[in-house]
Every structure is written in C-alpha cells, then in structure tokens.
Design an enzyme around this catalytic site. Structure first.
Site, PDB file in Angstrom:
ATOM      1  N   GLY A  25      -4.872 -33.592 -24.553  1.00 26.37           N
ATOM      2  CA  GLY A  25      -3.529 -33.193 -24.986  1.00 26.37           C
ATOM      3  C   GLY A  25      -3.755 -33.140 -23.298  1.00 26.37           C
ATOM      4  N   GLY A  27       0.045 -32.425 -20.622  1.00 28.24           N
ATOM      5  CA  GLY A  27       0.844 -32.231 -20.231  1.00 28.24           C
ATOM      6  C   GLY A  27       2.229 -32.322 -19.194  1.00 28.24           C
ATOM      7  CG  PHE A  29       2.843 -28.840 -14.835  1.00 25.38           C
ATOM      8  CD1 PHE A  29       3.893 -28.811 -13.352  1.00 25.38           C
ATOM      9  CD2 PHE A  29       3.268 -27.818 -15.871  1.00 25.38           C
ATOM     10  CE1 PHE A  29       5.746 -28.299 -14.160  1.00 25.38           C
ATOM     11  CE2 PHE A  29       4.348 -26.799 -15.728  1.00 25.38           C
ATOM     12  CZ  PHE A  29       5.419 -27.376 -15.319  1.00 25.38           C
ATOM     13  CB  ALA A  30      -2.246 -29.757 -17.432  1.00 22.20           C
ATOM     14  CE  LYS A  31      -6.387 -37.124 -17.614  1.00 20.38           C
ATOM     15  NZ  LYS A  31      -7.337 -38.282 -17.198  1.00 20.38           N
ATOM     16  CB  VAL A  32      -5.860 -29.878 -22.007  1.00 25.63           C
ATOM     17  CG1 VAL A  32      -6.659 -28.832 -23.043  1.00 25.63           C
ATOM     18  CG2 VAL A  32      -4.160 -29.284 -21.126  1.00 25.63           C
ATOM     19  CG  ASP A 139       9.073 -24.304 -22.538  1.00 28.43           C
ATOM     20  OD1 ASP A 139      10.199 -25.217 -22.619  1.00 28.43           O
ATOM     21  OD2 ASP A 139       8.057 -25.398 -21.869  1.00 28.43           O
TER      22      ASP A 139
HETATM   23  P1  ADP Z   1       1.393 -28.421 -19.371  1.00 28.58           P
HETATM   24  O1  ADP Z   1       1.538 -26.573 -18.812  1.00 28.58           O
HETATM   25  O2  ADP Z   1       1.243 -29.516 -17.907  1.00 28.58           O
HETATM   26  O3  ADP Z   1       3.044 -28.903 -20.400  1.00 28.58           O
HETATM   27  P2  ADP Z   1      -0.649 -27.461 -21.651  1.00 28.58           P
HETATM   28  O4  ADP Z   1      -0.703 -25.911 -21.497  1.00 28.58           O
HETATM   29  O5  ADP Z   1       1.319 -27.435 -22.574  1.00 28.58           O
HETATM   30  O6  ADP Z   1       0.061 -28.431 -20.173  1.00 28.58           O
HETATM   31  O7  ADP Z   1      -0.991 -28.227 -22.731  1.00 28.58           O
HETATM   32  C1  ADP Z   1      -0.911 -29.150 -23.102  1.00 28.58           C
HETATM   33  C2  ADP Z   1      -1.789 -30.308 -24.173  1.00 28.58           C
HETATM   34  O8  ADP Z   1      -2.747 -30.370 -24.760  1.00 28.58           O
HETATM   35  C3  ADP Z   1      -0.652 -28.923 -25.108  1.00 28.58           C
HETATM   36  O9  ADP Z   1       0.144 -29.702 -25.498  1.00 28.58           O
HETATM   37  C4  ADP Z   1      -1.882 -29.360 -26.520  1.00 28.58           C
HETATM   38  O10 ADP Z   1      -1.463 -30.399 -27.323  1.00 28.58           O
HETATM   39  C5  ADP Z   1      -2.700 -28.976 -25.387  1.00 28.58           C
HETATM   40  N1  ADP Z   1      -4.163 -27.961 -25.031  1.00 28.58           N
HETATM   41  C6  ADP Z   1      -3.650 -26.707 -24.436  1.00 28.58           C
HETATM   42  N2  ADP Z   1      -4.211 -26.031 -23.969  1.00 28.58           N
HETATM   43  C7  ADP Z   1      -5.521 -25.806 -25.585  1.00 28.58           C
HETATM   44  C8  ADP Z   1      -6.547 -25.826 -26.295  1.00 28.58           C
HETATM   45  N3  ADP Z   1      -6.500 -24.402 -25.890  1.00 28.58           N
HETATM   46  N4  ADP Z   1      -6.390 -25.661 -26.994  1.00 28.58           N
HETATM   47  C9  ADP Z   1      -6.474 -26.879 -27.450  1.00 28.58           C
HETATM   48  N5  ADP Z   1      -5.434 -27.971 -27.081  1.00 28.58           N
HETATM   49  C10 ADP Z   1      -4.529 -27.810 -26.004  1.00 28.58           C
END
Ligand code: ADP
Length: 676
Positions: A25, A27, A29-32, A139
């Site tokens: 995933g 978002g 700010f981040a790559k997960v 949010d």
């Molecule tokens: P940002 O803070 O950059 O918006 P997020 O925390 O929303 O990033 O994470 C971006 C995406 O990554 C999420 O919408 C989700 O699809 C995936 N993701 C985030 N955390 C997890 C997690 N704990 N387990 C599985 N997928 C995750």
C-alpha cells in the site's frame, strides 16, 4: 553524513530484525511493505517514509507515532517498532492481510444491515477508546480501516489526529481530513470539537457501508462543500427506518445536536441482535506484562526474568518492544509463545549468533551489526525483484466472513464464490499433498530467501512454506502465455505511455477525456487533487511538491531501469511462468473467459484510451494516472490471474494510491469497457 550512507544505515537497522517483502500500500506520506519479524516469525506491515519527501509533514508522522504509542486496542492497528535514521522513518505495524474496508465495500456493492452492524460496532468501539484517551482521529474513512486475518477491523492512519491539551472538549482549528467525510463546521473553517467531527465522519462511513456510495459527493469542490454544509442527502429505499434515523442523528449539521460516541455505544440500532452495548475498553491495556512472554524472552536472551521485565517496561518501541508485543500477539491467537528456534546449518544468521549473548535483544544502537535477511534493503530493488513482484501480494482469505449485501454487479467477486468452492491449498498449488502433510512440511521448513515469494499466499500457516517447485507440471494447461496471441506479456513490455510526460500530450489527454465524457476521468484529468488530498494539505498548497521538478526525468529513468531489469534471466523466467493461479477473493473480479492472454490484451488496449499509463510485469499491470503537473494522482495494479474454481480468468485489483472512490469508478470503467 552523506544521504546514501545514512539511508543504508536505516536499511541495515531494519534488516537486522525484519525481512522485507513487496509493497502492499501507499498513502500520502508513506510506502507500506509486507515484512516478517525474524525472531518471532510474525508478519508485519512496515511503513516507510523518507524525511526529505515528508518535508513540512514530518511533524504529522511524529504525531502519528506518539498517538500510536499511546493507543492499544483490539480495533486499532498496533505499533511495534519505530526505527528512525537521519533520512528515514520506519514504522513497524500489525499486519492486516484483509485489505481496506473500502475495497470490501465496493466488492460487495454495499453491505447488509447485519454485516454493517458488525463492522460499525467495531468502529464505535475503536472511536470510544480513542476519544477516552483524549484523541480525535479526524480522518475516518473506509480506506483507514483495515481488515485483519479474523475479519476484524483495525483503525490506521493517525497522522491527522489531535490531542487538545485541555482535553477533547477544547476546540480545534485545523481543517483536515478527506473532504467527503469532513463535518460542516470543519470545512467552514470554524473552531470545532474533534470528537463531534469524528461522529459526523462515522455517519458518512455508516452511509457508505449501507449504500456503497457517499452521501455527499460532487466533482466540483465548492458544490461538495455546499452539500455538506446543508447536510441534505438522499436515503435510498433499501435503508431501514432504524438506519435512516441513526444516520440522521449522526449527520446533524449542528454539532451539539449530533449523537456523541457514548450514545452510540448503546443505541438501539447498534444493539439490535446483540442486546448488549459495545465493549469499548481495551482488551490489551497498555503496559500490561505477560509472564509467559517474559519467560520466553528471558530464556532466549539468557538473562533474568526481572531484568527482561525491566527492559520491556522501558517501552522504547525498539526490538525489545516489538519482540514482546509480537509474542503477545502470538499468544492471544493461541499460537505457542516461542521465539524462533536455533537456526539450521543453512541459515546461521548473525542475528541469532548475536542473540546468544546477554545484550542480544537490545542492540538497536549497534550500527555495525551484520545485515540479516537475504535482501539488501532498497525499495526499488524489491519492486524489481521478479521473485517478489511477479508473485504479488494478495490479501489473504478472510475467515468466517458473514455473507450479506446484494451484489448486483456480477463482475465483482462476492465472498460467496469463495464459500461455495472452499479452499484447497493443495489443489491451488497443483500438488497431491494432504493439508496435514503440507502443514507438517510448513512447520519443519526453515524459511529461506526462496520462499519469500509465497509469503502472502500461505494464509493458514503461521510459518513460511516453500513455494511449489516451478516444474513444467505446475505451469501446465492454460497457465502459459499463448505465443500466438498478438500481445503476450513477453512481447509487450510497456514502460508507460508517453502521454504522462509533457504538457502538449496532457492537452491531448484532456481532449480525449472530455470526449469520453466520463465523470470519473474528468476528475482525474482536471481536478485530480480535489478528492485525493486532505483538506489542510490543499489549504497549505503543498500538493505535488514532493516530486516536483524531477518527476518526468525520474519517471523516465525508472522506466529505463525497468527495461534493463526486464532483460535479466530471472525476469525472463518469471514471465515465462504464466499468470498466477489464485483463489477467488473480494478484490478479484471474475470474467467469463478462459484465455488469460486475451483478457490481458483487452485490458491493454483499453488503458491508453482511459489515459492510464502502465508498466507491465508479466500479467501484472502497474497503472498510474497523472495530473497536469506531472504528479501521480492514482496508482493501482491490475493482475490477470487464473482461478481454479470456477476455471476462469480473474482480475486482481489493488489500489496503491489515490482517492478510493475515483479509483472505484475508473477500474469499473476499464473493466466494463474491456468487455471481459
Ligand atoms: P499514509 O499515512 O501515507 O496515508 P497509510 O498509513 O494510510 O499511509 O497506509 C497506506 C496504505 O498502506 C493503507 O491504505 C493500506 O492499504 C496499507 N497499509 C497501511 N498499514 C497497513 C497494515 N498495518 N497492514 C496492511 N496494510 C497496511
């Protein structure tokens, strides 16, 4: 210190404790990425942020980390470990394999009232706890609620949360959150109470669950704001009187007339069929010390239980905290409270050697420790590793999912498909092993770098099994690309269409989009920022600044890089292997076709028409849309795959970036135009 050096340090630090897999995933700010904590063997999600890219948003990450350290609840994603270097921040989080609630809703069209109630009670539980700790989330939306392996919700993304110094009753001023979910007082720029604004968002969320679309929506930002401020929305005919009443009580324009979360806990609609209020207290209170976990850690570290307890109680969110919390999680899931046993001859890791010493678990400061894990950390490297990227991640099968909702869109896979056909790991893998046999094999098997590719497929196993050997047998039948088809994955390796690049071609795009008259595409082409950005980001005008300047060249360079990596033998091998065989799940759209190449060709021919740039890796298309400034507005994957039962071609969808509802419309549009 030079940037490269410090980034490597962060990577080294991460790899001391985790194996890092593919991106799951991304978002704002981040790559997960999916990861595995080496010592416990537990899967984790690793949120990776570059400080340089964060810029002014860095404080938000600090806010998120602080909040998550203070929150421990069954419906909130748990933070295990924070690694900070001069250039990067890694947040290691509880892994939620079921994907986003958003995807679940759209796959089912909408949820039944019963199923909505199950989820909504969990949301109320999480929010009551968040508010009880003095925080407002600010949010709330279905993209920020993930589904765990037991089909329970976990709240994520506390980057916009607030903890007013004077308590939650104190007014806030920052306008933030996603516009469609924002309360009227918030978008009007008034001072507001965080918990009251959260209840409004919960109302919008409840509506989205029950209806499958938003109560307030418009392509035009100002029109959207007006609709929200008026607070008028239509109730579809399928809503029960009770649902209509509850929605109305939550989406009251006047905040003081809105229900409070404490009212929701025992609201008649919420209590229906349960006859009990929502349990909101934490089942995993902060600071709790579990003796079994301490004992296991003490034995492993060869130190006393007392000193181990003292170490854990420091709650430094380092390797000690992560090990303790992951062991606890294992215990809570009925798994043995065991740290990874002695390594076998084939995998004597420096980490394990280190762990035989007294201070082994407390070596986060040890910059010179040798990297564990077979990959040097580099996200692009991982993205380009064929054995990781071709066998992509798919959310795991969700257990015990209640069936509900009326799925009118037959193109979207309903979980009932999965129920009907059940799950047969051996059949899926084209093997003759029995489940028991397989489980034993899994237990006996030491993980190696080879088995990383199957990490997400192995849903029941707690350990990591080796993938099936890639023999000709395992790729039999239609699994191989048909060489006679005009565009096979082997032949058509695209590096994205050129139109994302210059302004002239952008103009061309605009024209084509306008001709298409597709509202979803119009949004993408003309106002991509409108829906996918948080309000306060729009206000501060920081959108697009992250990659500005270097975007086009960066993109081209990455493209060339991909072409080069495409030519490596391992890449070729990956392409030869044909589409993946997967099981039906809610992010897989079923087709009625049996030839994967034909389906792939149909999609490939449609993407340019929809102004979607793509990179092809075998049967996976990494898609992107751009705005007029060369900024990526949407990123998602479409993967052509083979289903076992029924034996048809499926398309796995995964949103990686961008507004969830715009993504929904776009993908639906692509798939329906492709006539598959
Ligand atoms: P940002 O803070 O950059 O918006 P997020 O925390 O929303 O990033 O994470 C971006 C995406 O990554 C999420 O919408 C989700 O699809 C995936 N993701 C985030 N955390 C997890 C997690 N704990 N387990 C599985 N997928 C995750």
């Amino acid at each position: 210190m030079p940037v490269e050096r410090t980034e490597h340090r962060g990577a080294t630090e991460l790899h001391k404790y985790y194996e890092v897999y593919e991106t799951i995933g991304s978002g704002g700010f981040a790559k997960v990425k999916l990861g595995r904590h080496i010592l416990t063997g537990e899967k984790v999600a690793i949120k990776i942020m570059n400080k340089k890219d964060l810029g002014d948003d860095l404080p938000r990450v600090k806010v998120e980390i602080e909040a998550m350290k203070n929150l421990s609840h069954q419906h909130i994603c748990r933070l295990y470990h924070v690694i900070e270097t001069p250039t990067q921040i890694f947040m290691v989080l509880e892994y939620c394999p079921g994907g986003e609630l958003f995807d679940y809703i759209i796959a089912k069209d909408r949820l039944s009232e019963q199923e909505t109630r199950v989820f909504f009670r969990q949301i109320v539980s999480a929010m009551a706890y968040v508010h009880s700790q003095g925080y407002a989330h600010r949010d709330l939306k279905p993209e920020n609620l993930l589904i765990d392996e037991d089909h329970n919700l976990k709240l994520i993304d506390f980057g916009l949360c607030a903890k007013p110094k004077g308590g939650l009753g104190y007014e806030l001023m920052t306008c933030c959150g996603s516009p469609a979910y924002a309360a009227p007082e918030l978008i009007q720029g008034k001072a507001y109470i965080g918990s009251e604004a959260d209840v409004w968002s919960m109302g919008v969320l409840l509506f989205a669950l029950l209806c499958g679309y938003l109560p307030f929506d418009d392509d035009n930002c100002m029109v959207l704001y007006k609709k929200i401020t008026r607070g008028k929305y239509d109730n579809p005919q399928w809503l029960s009187t009770g649902s209509i009443m509850l929605l109305n009580q939550m989406m009251q324009v006047e905040p003081k007339r809105r229900l409070a979360v404490r009212h929701l806990l025992e609201h008649p609609w919420v209590m229906k069929d349960y006859n009990s209020p929502v349990e909101w207290y934490s089942r995993q209170p902060l600071g709790h010390i579990d003796e079994d976990c301490i004992t296991e850690m003490a034995v492993n570290m060869k130190r006393s239980r007392e000193s181990t307890t003292a170490l854990v109680k420091e709650w430094r969110y380092d390797q000690t905290t992560a090990t303790y919390l992951l062991l606890l999680s294992k215990k809570q899931r009925g798994r043995p409270v065991r740290l990874r046993p002695e390594p076998t001859v084939c995998e004597v890791s420096p980490l394990h050697q280190g762990l035989q010493t007294r201070e082994a678990l407390h070596f986060s400061e040890d910059e010179d420790a040798v990297i564990v894990g077979s990959l040097d950390f580099c996200s692009d490297y991982i993205d380009d590793c064929p054995w990781l990227s071709v066998q992509e991640y798919t959310p795991q099968r969700v257990r015990g999912r209640p069936d509900g909702g009326t799925n009118k869109d037959t193109r979207l896979t309903s979980p009932s498909v999965e129920k009907r056909y059940g799950h047969s790991p051996s059949a899926e893998r084209g093997r003759t092993t029995t489940p028991q046999h397989q489980q034993k094999r899994v237990k006996d098997q030491e993980p190696t770098s080879e088995n990383k590719e199957n990490i997400a497929d192995e849903k029941e196993a707690e350990h990591f099994a080796l993938p099936p050997p890639r023999t000709p047998m395992s790729n039999k039948k239609s699994a191989r690309p048909n060489k006679n088809v005009l565009t096979t994955p082997n032949q058509n390796i695209s590096v994205g269409t050129p139109k994302g690049g210059d302004s002239a071609s952008k103009e061309h795009n605009k024209k084509r989009v306008a001709e298409n008259k597709d509202p979803a595409l119009e949004i993408l082409a003309f106002s991509p920022e409108r829906r996918s950005r948080s309000l306060d980001m729009a206000v501060t005008g920081d959108s697009g600044k992250k990659k500005r300047g270097g975007k086009m060249f960066g993109s081209l360079e990455r493209g060339l890089d991909k072409v080069i990596t495409m030519l490596t033998p391992s890449k070729r091998r990956a392409l030869r292997d044909g589409p993946r065989k997967i099981k039906a799940q809610y992010n897989v759209t079923l087709t009625n076709q049996t030839n994967p190449d034909q389906v792939l060709n149909q999609i490939l021919s449609i993407l340019p028409e929809k102004n979607v740039d793509f990179t092809q890796k075998g049967y996976t298309l990494k898609c992107q849309t751009w705005d007029d400034f060369g900024k990526v507005t949407m990123a998602f994957e479409l993967e052509v795959c083979l289903l076992q039962r029924p034996e048809v071609v499926g398309i796995r969808r995964q949103r990686l970036k961008g507004d969830a509802w715009v993504y929904k419309h776009l993908v639906e549009n692509i798939l329906s135009t492709s006539r598959i």
